[in-house]
Structure formats: structure tokens, C-alpha cells
Design a protein around this motif. Structure first.
Motif, PDB file in Angstrom:
ATOM      1  N   ASN A   4       0.880  -1.206  -0.002  1.00 40.13           N
ATOM      2  CA  ASN A   4      -0.292   0.012   0.004  1.00 40.13           C
ATOM      3  C   ASN A   4       1.008   1.176   0.067  1.00 40.13           C
ATOM      4  N   ARG A   5       2.062   1.182  -0.130  1.00 38.06           N
ATOM      5  CA  ARG A   5       2.794   2.317  -0.146  1.00 38.06           C
ATOM      6  C   ARG A   5       3.969   2.506  -1.223  1.00 38.06           C
ATOM      7  N   LYS A   6       4.678   1.359  -1.876  1.00 40.95           N
ATOM      8  CA  LYS A   6       5.796   1.604  -2.639  1.00 40.95           C
ATOM      9  C   LYS A   6       5.725   0.168  -3.468  1.00 40.95           C
ATOM     10  N   ILE A   7       6.371   0.246  -4.718  1.00 39.40           N
ATOM     11  CA  ILE A   7       6.673  -1.047  -5.511  1.00 39.40           C
ATOM     12  C   ILE A   7       7.872  -0.239  -6.223  1.00 39.40           C
ATOM     13  N   GLU A   8       9.133  -1.205  -6.232  1.00 37.57           N
ATOM     14  CA  GLU A   8      10.065  -0.771  -7.182  1.00 37.57           C
ATOM     15  C   GLU A   8      10.194  -2.014  -8.077  1.00 37.57           C
ATOM     16  N   PHE A   9      10.637  -1.946  -9.054  1.00 42.05           N
ATOM     17  CA  PHE A   9      10.622  -3.028 -10.113  1.00 42.05           C
ATOM     18  C   PHE A   9      11.705  -2.463 -11.331  1.00 42.05           C
ATOM     19  N   LEU A  10      12.285  -3.516 -11.937  1.00 41.89           N
ATOM     20  CA  LEU A  10      12.957  -3.257 -13.145  1.00 41.89           C
ATOM     21  C   LEU A  10      11.902  -3.748 -14.358  1.00 41.89           C
ATOM     22  N   ASN A  11      11.874  -2.928 -15.407  1.00 43.85           N
ATOM     23  CA  ASN A  11      11.106  -3.415 -16.365  1.00 43.85           C
ATOM     24  C   ASN A  11      11.846  -3.554 -17.781  1.00 43.85           C
ATOM     25  N   CYS A  12      11.507  -4.243 -18.744  1.00 46.18           N
ATOM     26  CA  CYS A  12      12.188  -4.399 -20.103  1.00 46.18           C
ATOM     27  C   CYS A  12      10.905  -4.943 -21.169  1.00 46.18           C
ATOM     28  N   PHE A  13      11.652  -4.819 -22.268  1.00 45.63           N
ATOM     29  CA  PHE A  13      10.924  -5.433 -23.252  1.00 45.63           C
ATOM     30  C   PHE A  13      11.480  -7.002 -23.065  1.00 45.63           C
ATOM     31  N   SER A  14      10.421  -7.953 -23.601  1.00 44.51           N
ATOM     32  CA  SER A  14      10.794  -9.235 -23.655  1.00 44.51           C
ATOM     33  C   SER A  14      10.446 -10.160 -24.670  1.00 44.51           C
ATOM     34  N   ASP A  15      11.118 -11.402 -24.865  1.00 53.56           N
ATOM     35  CA  ASP A  15      10.361 -12.354 -25.797  1.00 53.56           C
ATOM     36  C   ASP A  15       9.454 -13.147 -25.090  1.00 53.56           C
ATOM     37  N   GLU A  16       9.065 -14.245 -25.642  1.00 49.48           N
ATOM     38  CA  GLU A  16       7.958 -14.832 -25.095  1.00 49.48           C
ATOM     39  C   GLU A  16       8.551 -15.811 -23.999  1.00 49.48           C
ATOM     40  N   ASN A  17       9.753 -15.875 -23.608  1.00 49.87           N
ATOM     41  CA  ASN A  17      10.419 -16.766 -22.620  1.00 49.87           C
ATOM     42  C   ASN A  17      10.914 -15.942 -21.489  1.00 49.87           C
ATOM     43  N   ALA A  18      10.572 -14.542 -21.528  1.00 53.37           N
ATOM     44  CA  ALA A  18      10.885 -13.579 -20.457  1.00 53.37           C
ATOM     45  C   ALA A  18      12.144 -13.231 -20.510  1.00 53.37           C
ATOM     46  N   GLY A  19      12.932 -13.318 -21.648  1.00 49.64           N
ATOM     47  CA  GLY A  19      14.277 -12.990 -21.966  1.00 49.64           C
ATOM     48  C   GLY A  19      14.365 -11.492 -22.273  1.00 49.64           C
ATOM     49  N   VAL A  20      15.368 -10.571 -22.146  1.00 51.33           N
ATOM     50  CA  VAL A  20      15.360  -9.389 -22.072  1.00 51.33           C
ATOM     51  C   VAL A  20      15.627  -8.957 -23.860  1.00 51.33           C
ATOM     52  N   ILE A  21      14.939  -8.237 -24.447  1.00 49.71           N
ATOM     53  CA  ILE A  21      15.261  -7.882 -25.838  1.00 49.71           C
ATOM     54  C   ILE A  21      15.107  -6.450 -25.945  1.00 49.71           C
ATOM     55  N   ARG A  22      15.804  -5.767 -27.069  1.00 48.57           N
ATOM     56  CA  ARG A  22      15.660  -4.433 -27.462  1.00 48.57           C
ATOM     57  C   ARG A  22      14.068  -4.021 -27.689  1.00 48.57           C
ATOM     58  N   ALA A  23      13.919  -2.869 -27.366  1.00 52.80           N
ATOM     59  CA  ALA A  23      12.541  -2.377 -27.846  1.00 52.80           C
ATOM     60  C   ALA A  23      12.261  -2.343 -29.363  1.00 52.80           C
ATOM     61  N   PRO A  24      11.126  -2.633 -29.568  1.00 52.40           N
ATOM     62  CA  PRO A  24      10.800  -2.717 -31.023  1.00 52.40           C
ATOM     63  C   PRO A  24      10.783  -1.473 -31.865  1.00 52.40           C
ATOM     64  N   SER A  44      13.144   1.167 -31.279  1.00 56.76           N
ATOM     65  CA  SER A  44      14.459   1.991 -30.902  1.00 56.76           C
ATOM     66  C   SER A  44      15.767   0.999 -30.806  1.00 56.76           C
ATOM     67  N   GLU A  45      16.753   0.988 -31.476  1.00 57.45           N
ATOM     68  CA  GLU A  45      18.063   0.130 -31.326  1.00 57.45           C
ATOM     69  C   GLU A  45      18.757   0.937 -30.131  1.00 57.45           C
ATOM     70  N   THR A  46      18.272   2.144 -29.620  1.00 55.37           N
ATOM     71  CA  THR A  46      18.967   2.872 -28.622  1.00 55.37           C
ATOM     72  C   THR A  46      18.349   3.059 -27.347  1.00 55.37           C
ATOM     73  N   TRP A  47      16.957   2.471 -27.285  1.00 60.78           N
ATOM     74  CA  TRP A  47      16.378   2.539 -25.947  1.00 60.78           C
ATOM     75  C   TRP A  47      16.994   1.689 -24.940  1.00 60.78           C
ATOM     76  N   PRO A  48      16.984   2.069 -23.839  1.00 60.72           N
ATOM     77  CA  PRO A  48      17.549   1.402 -22.624  1.00 60.72           C
ATOM     78  C   PRO A  48      17.099   0.002 -22.481  1.00 60.72           C
ATOM     79  N   LEU A  49      17.937  -1.047 -22.412  1.00 58.02           N
ATOM     80  CA  LEU A  49      17.242  -2.391 -22.280  1.00 58.02           C
ATOM     81  C   LEU A  49      16.406  -2.413 -21.196  1.00 58.02           C
ATOM     82  N   GLU A  50      16.975  -1.839 -19.964  1.00 59.14           N
ATOM     83  CA  GLU A  50      16.167  -2.144 -18.630  1.00 59.14           C
ATOM     84  C   GLU A  50      15.821  -0.603 -18.275  1.00 59.14           C
TER      85      GLU A  50
END
Length: 169
Positions: free
Chosen positions: A83-103, A105-111
Motif C-alpha cells: 500500500n506504499r511503494k513498489i520498485e521494479f526493473l522492466n524491459c521488453f522481452s521475448d515469449e520466454n521472458a528474456g530481455v530484448i531490445r525495444a521494437p 528503437s535500437e538505442t532504447w535502454p534495455l532495462e
């Protein structure tokens, strides 16, 4: 976690007031069946594949556009204060939850590092979203900074969906 590799000077801060109690807003963020009813851009459908809401747990989801195109995303929860705070890392991913580039931009941060805080005052909850590049190159940080306006527009649609969800529940 908040202090590590977080580019505070380049953060994006989005705040929104909701006429809903803090515990309902928190449930919308922390429960898979609620989350998939509002997360994502306006017009998109969200399908949650995994939702393990605990530190180091993963939320893996698929966004489907009105024309049927799909994009996957992943959160790794870091700190949770109910009820106060949630911290998380987020990224674009593939179907298996692996980190991928944003569809888009090639220079968008991975995370991205995200902090969501909730504060309630007289039945109105203020949700504040802080987003910043994480472990990013100078080029990725620059791209992120140049796209704050686009991100604000995207999050407006997502937070509009959250507002609609909260009004119905």
C-alpha cells in the motif's frame, strides 16, 4: 536498490490523482487479474503469463494491439512496501521472458528502473511513477531523455485505463 545505477537526473516523473482508496489502487498494481484489466496503452489487451508478486518475482505479460500485433514485457520486482511503494526493473522481452531490445528503437535502454509510490488523502490516492534508465549507455540515456513526452502520452493512456478500472471497482 533505488540508489544503484539509477540516472536520477534523467528520470521521468508522472503523477496522477485517483478518487479511490489506496488499498484498491495497490490491488490493481499487485494482483494479476486486476493488472491485466488496465495495464498497457489505450486499445491494447494485456495477457499475463506469470505474476509472482514478491521481491525478485517476475511479471511476464503480452500486450496485444487492436490489429493483433503482440509485444512482450517483463517486470522483476525489487522492493515492495504494501500500500506504499513498489520498485521494479522492466524491459521488453521475448515469449520466454528474456530481455530484448525495444521494437521501436535500437538505442532504447534495455532495462528501466521504476518506483511507484501511493499516498492517500481524504479518499484520493496520489500515484507517482518514477522511471529511469538502468545500466544504460550514454546513448541509451540520451534516447530516453529525448522521449519523455512520448512516454508521458503513453502513460496517460495507461493511467486513463487504470482510472476507468478503479471507477468500476
Amino acid at each position: 536498490m533505488s540508489q544503484h545505477n539509477l540516472y536520477i537526473d534523467n528520470k521521468l516523473v508522472i503523477s496522477r490523482d485517483f478518487k479511490a482508496p489506496k488499498n484498491l489502487v495497490y490491488k490493481a498494481l499487485s494482483e494479476a487479474d486486476r493488472f491485466e484489466q488496465w495495464w498497457g496503452p489505450s486499445g491494447f489487451t494485456t495477457h499475463v503469463s506469470t505474476f509472482d508478486f514478491r521481491p525478485e518475482g517476475i511479471c511476464h505479460y503480452c500486450l496485444e494491439s487492436p490489429d493483433g500485433a503482440t509485444m512482450w514485457g517483463r517486470f522483476v520486482f525489487k522492493e515492495i512496501l504494501p500500500n506504499r511503494k513498489i520498485e521494479f526493473l522492466n524491459c521488453f522481452s521475448d515469449e520466454n521472458a528474456g530481455v530484448i531490445r525495444a521494437p521501436f528503437s535500437e538505442t532504447w535502454p534495455l532495462e528501466m528502473f521504476n518506483i511507484i509510490t501511493l499516498e492517500e488523502n481524504n479518499g484520493t490516492t496520489v500515484l507517482t511513477f518514477i522511471i529511469a534508465p538502468y545500466n544504460a549507455s550514454d546513448t541509451e540515456i540520451k534516447t530516453f531523455g529525448e522521449n519523455h513526452e512520448n512516454m508521458e502520452l503513453g502513460f496517460k493512456g495507461t493511467l486513463d485505463r487504470l482510472e476507468d478500472y478503479l471507477l468500476k471497482n
